[in-house]
Design a protein around this motif. Structure first.
Motif, PDB file in Angstrom:
ATOM      1  N   PHE A  30       0.799  -1.224   0.000  1.00 42.45           N
ATOM      2  CA  PHE A  30       0.000   0.000   0.000  1.00 42.45           C
ATOM      3  C   PHE A  30       0.834   1.277   0.000  1.00 42.45           C
ATOM      4  O   PHE A  30       0.378   2.302  -0.478  1.00 42.45           O
ATOM      5  CB  PHE A  30      -0.945   0.011   1.209  1.00 42.45           C
ATOM      6  N   GLY A  31       2.038   1.243   0.543  1.00 41.30           N
ATOM      7  CA  GLY A  31       2.862   2.451   0.656  1.00 41.30           C
ATOM      8  C   GLY A  31       3.148   3.131  -0.678  1.00 41.30           C
ATOM      9  O   GLY A  31       2.882   4.335  -0.840  1.00 41.30           O
ATOM     10  N   ALA A  37      -0.347   8.300  -5.159  1.00 40.86           N
ATOM     11  CA  ALA A  37      -1.632   9.001  -5.133  1.00 40.86           C
ATOM     12  C   ALA A  37      -1.482  10.390  -4.523  1.00 40.86           C
ATOM     13  O   ALA A  37      -2.227  11.306  -4.879  1.00 40.86           O
ATOM     14  CB  ALA A  37      -2.661   8.198  -4.350  1.00 40.86           C
ATOM     15  N   LEU A  38      -0.503  10.560  -3.633  1.00 40.30           N
ATOM     16  CA  LEU A  38      -0.253  11.871  -3.024  1.00 40.30           C
ATOM     17  C   LEU A  38       0.718  12.715  -3.834  1.00 40.30           C
ATOM     18  O   LEU A  38       1.052  13.816  -3.434  1.00 40.30           O
ATOM     19  CB  LEU A  38       0.270  11.684  -1.602  1.00 40.30           C
ATOM     20  N   LEU A  95      -8.478  -3.632   8.315  1.00 42.06           N
ATOM     21  CA  LEU A  95      -7.401  -2.722   7.921  1.00 42.06           C
ATOM     22  C   LEU A  95      -7.092  -2.847   6.432  1.00 42.06           C
ATOM     23  O   LEU A  95      -6.957  -1.835   5.733  1.00 42.06           O
ATOM     24  CB  LEU A  95      -6.144  -3.018   8.738  1.00 42.06           C
ATOM     25  N   MET A  96      -7.028  -4.059   5.951  1.00 38.13           N
ATOM     26  CA  MET A  96      -6.727  -4.265   4.531  1.00 38.13           C
ATOM     27  C   MET A  96      -7.840  -3.714   3.642  1.00 38.13           C
ATOM     28  O   MET A  96      -7.561  -3.050   2.637  1.00 38.13           O
ATOM     29  CB  MET A  96      -6.504  -5.743   4.252  1.00 38.13           C
ATOM     30  N   ILE A  97      -9.078  -3.951   4.009  1.00 40.10           N
ATOM     31  CA  ILE A  97     -10.194  -3.428   3.234  1.00 40.10           C
ATOM     32  C   ILE A  97     -10.221  -1.901   3.321  1.00 40.10           C
ATOM     33  O   ILE A  97     -10.429  -1.203   2.319  1.00 40.10           O
ATOM     34  CB  ILE A  97     -11.524  -4.038   3.708  1.00 40.10           C
ATOM     35  N   LEU A 103      -8.163   3.688  -2.658  1.00 43.19           N
ATOM     36  CA  LEU A 103      -7.467   3.492  -3.925  1.00 43.19           C
ATOM     37  C   LEU A 103      -8.400   3.065  -5.025  1.00 43.19           C
ATOM     38  O   LEU A 103      -8.092   3.227  -6.208  1.00 43.19           O
ATOM     39  CB  LEU A 103      -6.347   2.460  -3.739  1.00 43.19           C
ATOM     40  N   MET A 104      -9.556   2.516  -4.674  1.00 46.17           N
ATOM     41  CA  MET A 104     -10.509   2.073  -5.686  1.00 46.17           C
ATOM     42  C   MET A 104     -11.422   3.213  -6.135  1.00 46.17           C
ATOM     43  O   MET A 104     -12.030   3.135  -7.192  1.00 46.17           O
ATOM     44  CB  MET A 104     -11.333   0.906  -5.147  1.00 46.17           C
TER      45      MET A 104
END
Length: 105
Positions: A30-31, A37-38, A95-97, A103-104
């Motif tokens: 995710f990082g 995205a930032l 946490l994963m969801i 991001l979706m």
């Protein structure tokens, strides 16, 4: 792999390896996505994610290996540990969801 605490007593390496593996999975999955995205570049995002992974791995080693006290392993009953493990699995799934939803969109 025989890990020893600061007193030289052997310590079970499995909890440490699980934490490091899960941290590697989450942070390096995710990082970079969140970094890009930032507005950060891919190289910077991967570098910061890897640095965060190393910090958590060293902290986990200190907490779960270096300062571990193996003589207190049987103090908590197995039923309590199983319930904690079940709740931890739920927390990790949420946490994963939760990390994937922004991001979706």
């Amino acid at each position: 792999m025989r890990l020893r605490n600061h007193e030289g007593t052997p310590v079970d390496p499995v909890p440490f390896l699980v934490v490091v593996g899960l941290t590697f999975m989450f942070v390096l999955s995710f990082g970079p996505l969140y970094g890009q995205a930032l507005g950060a570049g891919l190289e910077l995002s991967v570098g910061v994610s890897f640095a965060l992974f190393l910090a958590v791995a060293f902290g986990s080693y200190y907490w779960q290996v270096w300062t571990a006290r193996p003589e207190t392993v049987g103090v908590v009953p197995a039923s309590v540990r199983a319930v904690r493990l079940f709740y931890l699995m739920l927390v990790l799934a949420v946490l994963m969801i939760g990390l994937a939803i922004p991001l979706m969109l």
